[in-house]
Motif scaffolding. Structure first.
Motif, PDB file in Angstrom:
ATOM      1  N   VAL A  20      -0.989  -5.081   2.506  1.00  0.00           N
ATOM      2  CA  VAL A  20      -2.293  -5.670   2.772  1.00  0.00           C
ATOM      3  C   VAL A  20      -2.272  -7.132   2.315  1.00  0.00           C
TER       4      VAL A  20
ATOM      5  N   THR B 235      -0.452  -4.507  12.913  1.00  0.00           N
ATOM      6  CA  THR B 235      -1.384  -5.059  11.939  1.00  0.00           C
ATOM      7  C   THR B 235      -2.810  -4.719  12.353  1.00  0.00           C
TER       8      THR B 235
ATOM      9  N   HIS C 256       1.676  -2.494   9.061  1.00  0.00           N
ATOM     10  CA  HIS C 256       2.393  -1.223   9.001  1.00  0.00           C
ATOM     11  C   HIS C 256       3.759  -1.399   9.642  1.00  0.00           C
TER      12      HIS C 256
ATOM     13  N   TYR D  28       1.314 -10.676   7.037  1.00  0.00           N
ATOM     14  CA  TYR D  28       1.489  -9.717   5.955  1.00  0.00           C
ATOM     15  C   TYR D  28       2.948  -9.672   5.525  1.00  0.00           C
TER      16      TYR D  28
ATOM     17  N   GLY E 235       0.853  -1.180   0.000  1.00  0.00           N
ATOM     18  CA  GLY E 235       0.000   0.000   0.000  1.00  0.00           C
ATOM     19  C   GLY E 235       0.887   1.228   0.000  1.00  0.00           C
TER      20      GLY E 235
ATOM     21  N   VAL F 232      -3.883  -5.571   7.361  1.00  0.00           N
ATOM     22  CA  VAL F 232      -3.038  -4.496   6.832  1.00  0.00           C
ATOM     23  C   VAL F 232      -1.900  -4.254   7.809  1.00  0.00           C
TER      24      VAL F 232
ATOM     25  N   GLN G 295       3.491  -0.265   4.097  1.00  0.00           N
ATOM     26  CA  GLN G 295       2.174  -0.821   4.372  1.00  0.00           C
ATOM     27  C   GLN G 295       1.925  -1.972   3.406  1.00  0.00           C
TER      28      GLN G 295
ATOM     29  N   LEU H 183      -6.962   1.807   2.344  1.00  0.00           N
ATOM     30  CA  LEU H 183      -5.598   1.743   2.879  1.00  0.00           C
ATOM     31  C   LEU H 183      -5.129   3.107   3.377  1.00  0.00           C
TER      32      LEU H 183
ATOM     33  N   TRP I  88      -4.070   3.676   7.182  1.00  0.00           N
ATOM     34  CA  TRP I  88      -2.752   4.254   7.487  1.00  0.00           C
ATOM     35  C   TRP I  88      -2.881   5.367   8.526  1.00  0.00           C
TER      36      TRP I  88
END
Length: 358
Positions: free
Chosen positions: A222, A249, A315, A358, A161, A313, A220, A186, A190
């Motif tokens: 997903v 996440t 990060h 992820y 992302g 998702v 990022q 996304l 974020w």
């Protein structure tokens, strides 16, 4: 989280059951298997896990719930939320968030778009198949390792992302609204991750922007996971026990339960709560906190009657960041529990050896 398609020599097997094709190409995915095998009353032997890895009874416990309403309100209210997050991070490594500020309609649109992708003809999905664990867009099945293993009851679509400019043009263009919906979703997630990370940073006694600054530009990813109905859910898993390699996440799932979290050597079922997100810490934050906060194992079980969809998702930092404990958390009494490592090296090592979200 990333996943990869195992080599074809490990993915093609033979089944003696009369209700299945005599030769199966597992690289096409579990959905394809379910859709094309008539009267599937049992799973191919390649999906059967050792008894020690199969789903076990779960204990009667619940992950903490954190209400983010007024996170930016009064000093006392913010302090209360930070304390709740800090407690959840140190005790569980998992928590549910409510009043997070993301529109329910957007969450529903994202779930529908992901469902639409997995409903595409196989040849459309296979355009994104790749063995490279670092490929920016990947469709695949089972786990994230080329090591010999039993297969798992899961297909996935995984792509980067943030930063959007690096991969947006590579995202699937079918279903037609996927890119538009995924981009908005996304971006909103974020922003939500940034708010949570600021509070987590303060909970460690660090500056509010410490963790975000440690991310650099940040990354990022997903991972949209599709778990079709399974005729023998007690003999396999959708996703094996693992921890996430990144920082934070944020997970959304449809109304079919399947997420389980390890807590004090027991498995806890994390039920679906409409309009909420489940959040967990990854290895990066455990290392940054020098072990004060926990990156906890979790797994996905499957359902006999219904399809489960989850959208995780992750990060984390930019690939050139150094993964190491925050120096402010170390003193003469604090033992350095983790050796510093380049995040790109850590990420590749984790993705090449184990499955992760992820």
């Amino acid at each position: 989280m990333a996943s990869s398609i195992a080599p074809s020599s490990q993915l093609t097997g033979t089944s003696s059951s009369s209700d299945r094709p005599c030769s199966l190409d597992f690289s096409k995915g579990v959905k394809y298997l379910v859709d094309t095998a008539s009267n599937l009353h049992s799973i191919p032997s390649e999906y059967i896990l050792p008894l020690s890895l199969c789903p076990l009874p779960v204990c009667n416990a619940s992950i903490p719930v954190v209400d983010l309403k007024d996170l930016h309100g009064s000093i006392d209210r913010r302090a209360s939320i930070i304390q709740a997050l800090s407690s959840a991070c140190s005790e569980w490594g998992f928590f549910r968030i409510i009043n997070h500020g993301i529109k329910i309609s957007l969450m529903d649109d994202m779930l529908r778009s992901v469902d639409g992708f997995f409903s595409l003809p196989l040849e459309e999905k296979m355009k994104y198949a790749s063995d490279d664990v670092m490929h920016p867009v990947r469709y695949g099945t089972s786990l994230n390792t080329s090591a010999k293993h039993a297969l798992h009851w899961r297909d996935y679509l995984r792509h980067f992302g943030h930063p959007l400019q690096n991969s947006f043009h590579l995202w699937p263009d079918s279903p037609p609204n996927y890119r538009e919906v995924a981009k908005e979703y996304l971006e909103e997630v974020w922003k939500l991750a940034s708010k949570i990370l600021g509070a987590i940073s303060e909970g460690l006694g660090l500056d509010r922007d410490y963790i975000e600054k440690s991310f650099g530009e940040g990354s990022q990813i997903v991972a949209s996971n599709y778990y079709p109905p399974c005729p023998e859910p007690h003999r396999t898993l959708g996703l094996a026990a693992h921890s996430d390699h990144g920082g934070l996440t944020i997970l959304m799932q449809n109304d079919v339960d399947g997420l389980q979290v390890r807590y004090k050597d027991n498995w806890v079922q994390v039920g679906h709560v409409p309009g909420s997100f489940v959040v967990n810490l990854g290895d990066y934050l455990e290392i940054l906190s020098n072990g004060r906060y926990k990156s906890v194992e979790h797994r996905g079980v499957v359902n006999e009657e219904r399809t489960r969809i989850s959208i995780a998702v992750g990060h984390g930092p930019e690939l050139t960041a150094i993964v190491a404990p925050a120096s402010q958390l170390l003193d003469e009494k604090s033992e350095l529990k983790y050796t510093p490592i380049l995040y790109k090296d850590y990420m590749r090592s984790q993705q090449s050896s184990v499955s992760s979200v992820y």
